[in-house]
Design an enzyme around this catalytic site. Sequence first.
Site, PDB file in Angstrom:
ATOM      1  CG  ASP A 202      -0.250  -0.076   2.523  1.00 24.02           C
ATOM      2  OD1 ASP A 202       0.973   0.160   2.566  1.00 24.02           O
ATOM      3  OD2 ASP A 202      -0.910  -0.378   3.531  1.00 24.02           O
ATOM      4  CG  ASP A 204       1.556   2.060   4.814  1.00 24.72           C
ATOM      5  OD1 ASP A 204       2.553   1.357   4.536  1.00 24.72           O
ATOM      6  OD2 ASP A 204       0.630   1.678   5.546  1.00 24.72           O
ATOM      7  CG  ASP A 221       1.093  -1.698   6.877  1.00 23.39           C
ATOM      8  OD1 ASP A 221       0.115  -1.424   7.599  1.00 23.39           O
ATOM      9  OD2 ASP A 221       1.211  -1.315   5.684  1.00 23.39           O
ATOM     10  CB  SER A 279      26.953   3.047   9.872  1.00 23.59           C
ATOM     11  OG  SER A 279      28.028   3.883  10.242  1.00 23.59           O
TER      12      SER A 279
HETATM   13 CA   LIG Z   1      -0.885   0.047   5.762  1.00 17.96          CA
HETATM   14 CA   LIG Z   2       2.505  -0.836   3.885  1.00 17.32          CA
END
Ligand SMILES: [Ca+2]
Ligand SMILES: [Ca+2]
Length: 597
Positions: A202, A204, A221, A279
Site C-alpha cells: 500500500d 505507506d 504494517d 551507520s
Molecule cells: Ca498500511
Molecule cells: Ca505498507
Amino acid sequence: MTRYWTVYITIHGGSIGQNTANMGRELTLCVIVLGVLCCLSGGAASGSRGSGYRAINGGSNCAACTVVISLVEQLSEIYNETTVQALDRLCSFLPTNFQNACKAFAGFVGPILPEIITKEENSDTICHALPFCYTEPGHQRCQAYPSPSTGFEFGVRKRREVMRQHGLSLEKADICNLPGIKEICDYIDNIFDNHDPGVDIDKDGFSTVETLRGTSWRGRDCDDGNGDKHAGARPIMNDIADDSNCNGIYGSDPTTGKTYEEVLCGGTEQRGIAVLGDSISAHFHLPEEWMDARKLSIEVFKHLPFILENEIDWPQMSSATGHGNNSWPEVIQGPIDSLYLRLAARNRCNHRDYQNIAVNGADSHGMLGIQKSLSRDPAKDQPLLTLYALVGNDVCNGHEDTFADMTTPAQMRNNTMTTLRYLDKVLPMKSHVLLIGLADARILYNSLHNRIHPLGRYRNDFTYSMLYDFLNCLDVSPCRGWLQTNETIRNMTAVRAAELSNVLKDIATTEKSAFSAFNITYMDCPFEQVLNEWKKQGGEPWQLIEPIDGFHANQQGQALIAGAIWEDILQTSPAALGQLNRNNAVIQKIFGNQGGY
Ligand SMILES: [Ca+2]
Ligand SMILES: [Ca+2]
Ligand SMILES: *[C@@H]1O[C@H](CO)[C@@H](O)[C@H](O)[C@H]1NC(C)=O
Ligand SMILES: *[C@@H]1O[C@H](CO)[C@@H](O)[C@H](O)[C@H]1NC(C)=O
Ligand SMILES: *[C@@H]1O[C@H](CO)[C@@H](O)[C@H](O)[C@H]1NC(C)=O
Ligand SMILES: *[C@@H]1O[C@H](CO)[C@@H](O)[C@H](O)[C@H]1NC(C)=O
Ligand SMILES: *[C@@H]1O[C@H](CO)[C@@H](O)[C@H](O)[C@H]1NC(C)=O
Ligand SMILES: *[C@@H]1O[C@H](CO)[C@@H](O)[C@H](O)[C@H]1NC(C)=O
Ligand SMILES: [Ca+2]
C-alpha cells in the site's frame, strides 16, 4: 519494487529459477568480503561521496582478497589440511543457497591454490599476484603485513609464473566484474541503495517482512492493503472495529460501549520515534565470528541472507529503535535498550511507532535525499520525536587530501537547515527534534591501536594500527580522519568535528522559533560520556567498540547510548517524551503483547 522482490524471493529460495542460478555463481566471494566491499569502504550507499572518488591500488578488491586469503591460510593451519581443503571447508560453512557459488569459485582457483599459498608467503604477495592488489604510479605499495623474508617482489613473481602456466589472466582484477559476480554485486548494491521498504504493497512506508527496510526498521504494517493504516496513525474512528495505528489496541469495552483507544489512549500524548542517521544509528555490526578463523562455522553464517538484506545493520537492536528479543545470538550478543522501548514502556499506546531512517555512510549532504523515506503525515499521524544523528561522516568524507572533502561549517548549517525545513512540513505539531553532535572519535585510536584485530587473533600478527594504514593506503577506510596513525591528522579531524557540532548547537539556540511543528534541542554525541562512565565502573573502552571495523558502538554500547540520550531528553525537554500512561497495566491485561512486532 520489482527488483526488491526478486532479491527477496531469490534469497529466500522462492521459485524464480533463472535468477537463482545467476545469483548462485561465485556469490560467496562477494559475500564473504561484503563487509569490506560495501561497508568498510564507508557505505557509499548514501551517494554523498563525490563522483570523482575512486579507491587506489585495488581498493576494496585488494582488502577483500587479503581477508579471504588470510582466512584460508589460517584454516588450513588450524585443521592441518591443504589450502584447497580449507577453502572447501569455508564453503561448507555457508548457507545452501550460497554454497554452489563458493564451490564454483573453489573450482576456479583450486588448481593453483597449493602453489600460490605457501607457508613462507602471506596474503599480500598472493593478492598482488592475482592481482586484486596493485601499485599505481605515484602511490605507495599497500601491504597488510610485513614483507616475507624472501622478499616481496620475489613472492609476487613466483606466483605470477604459476598463474601464467595455468593460463590465468594477470590483468587488474575487479571482483565485481568477474563473470557471474557482476549481477550479484548489482543486486547487493540495489539493497544498499534503496531506503524505502522493499515489500510495501500500500506504499505507506511500512512493511510486513522483517528485512529490506521492513519491520526491523519500521513498525509492522497491520494492514498492508490500506495506506491509512500504519504505525503512528491517529486512530480512525478510534479503532472501534479494527486496528488502524497498529498498536494492537482496538474494539470497545462491552460494559460502557466506549472504544479502548478513547478510554486507554485518549489524551495520553501518544508519539513515535524516528532517527535520521548514519551507520551508528542503523547499528552497523559485522560479526567478528566471520573474520576469526577459529570461530568460523555453519552457525555463524546461518543468518547471512537476513544480515545482507538488512545492510549488515541491526536497527532492531539499536539505541533508537531496538525492540523485541535477540534471535541471532550466534553473531551478536549484549543487552537491548532503546528510546523506542522506553517510549513504549512510558505509554503502551505508542507500541510499534518507530522508524529507523539511518543509512550507512550518510552525512548531512546525503540526508537531503534519505530524509524523504521518513513516513509521517502532519495531519493524520501522531507527533514524532526525531533524532538528527549524523555523528561522523561529515568529517569522514576525506580522501588523500584529508581536509578538502570534509563538510564545511557553512555547508553543515545549510544542509541541516534544509532538512529541518523539510521536517517542518512533514512532522505533526508538537513533535520534537534532537540534534546530536559529532563524535570526538580520537578515543577509537587511543583505545584500539595496539590491540589485535580479529583477523590477526590466530597468529597475533595484525593490529588496528596495521589495519588503519592498510585501508588508508587503499583509500577505502570508512573514516580516514579518525582511523589514522598520524596524530596531527586525528587532531585536525577533531577540530572540524567540533566546528560542525557547534553549528548544530547554534541552530538549536538561534533557530528555536523558526519552526512551528517542533522544538529543537541539542546534545553532544553521547558515546564519549558513555565510555567515560563505563571506564569509571572499571570497564575498558574497547569493550564498547565493534571489533571488525573498530569504528562503531557495539551492542553493549548501543544500549548504554539509549540510556544516555533518554536521560538527556528527560532533563532538557521532558515534554518531548509525553506523559506516563496510567492505563499501561490495563492495556497489558486486555491486549497482552499487542500483536508483538
Ligand atoms: Ca498500511
Ligand atoms: Ca505498507
Ligand atoms: C598434519 O597432517 C599430516 C598429513 O596428513 C600429518 O602427517 C601430520 O602429522 C599432521 N600434523 C599434525 C600436527 O596433526
Ligand atoms: C522475549 O522473550 C521473552 C522470554 O522468552 C518473552 O517472554 C517475550 O515475550 C519476548 N518478547 C518479544 C517482544 O518477543
Ligand atoms: C544550500 O543547500 C541547498 C540544498 O542542497 C542548495 O540547493 C543550495 O545551493 C545551498 N546553498 C548554499 C549557499 O550553499
Ligand atoms: C516547546 O518548548 C516550550 C518552551 O520551552 C514548551 O513550553 C513546550 O511544552 C514545548 N513543546 C513541546 C511539544 O515539547
Ligand atoms: C602527519 O600528517 C601531517 C598533515 O598531513 C603531515 O604534515 C605530517 O608529515 C604527517 N606525519 C607523519 C609522521 O607522517
Ligand atoms: C593533539 O591533541 C592533543 C589534545 O589536544 C594534544 O595533547 C596533542 O599534543 C596534539 N598532538 C599533535 C601532534 O598535535
Ligand atoms: Ca489501535
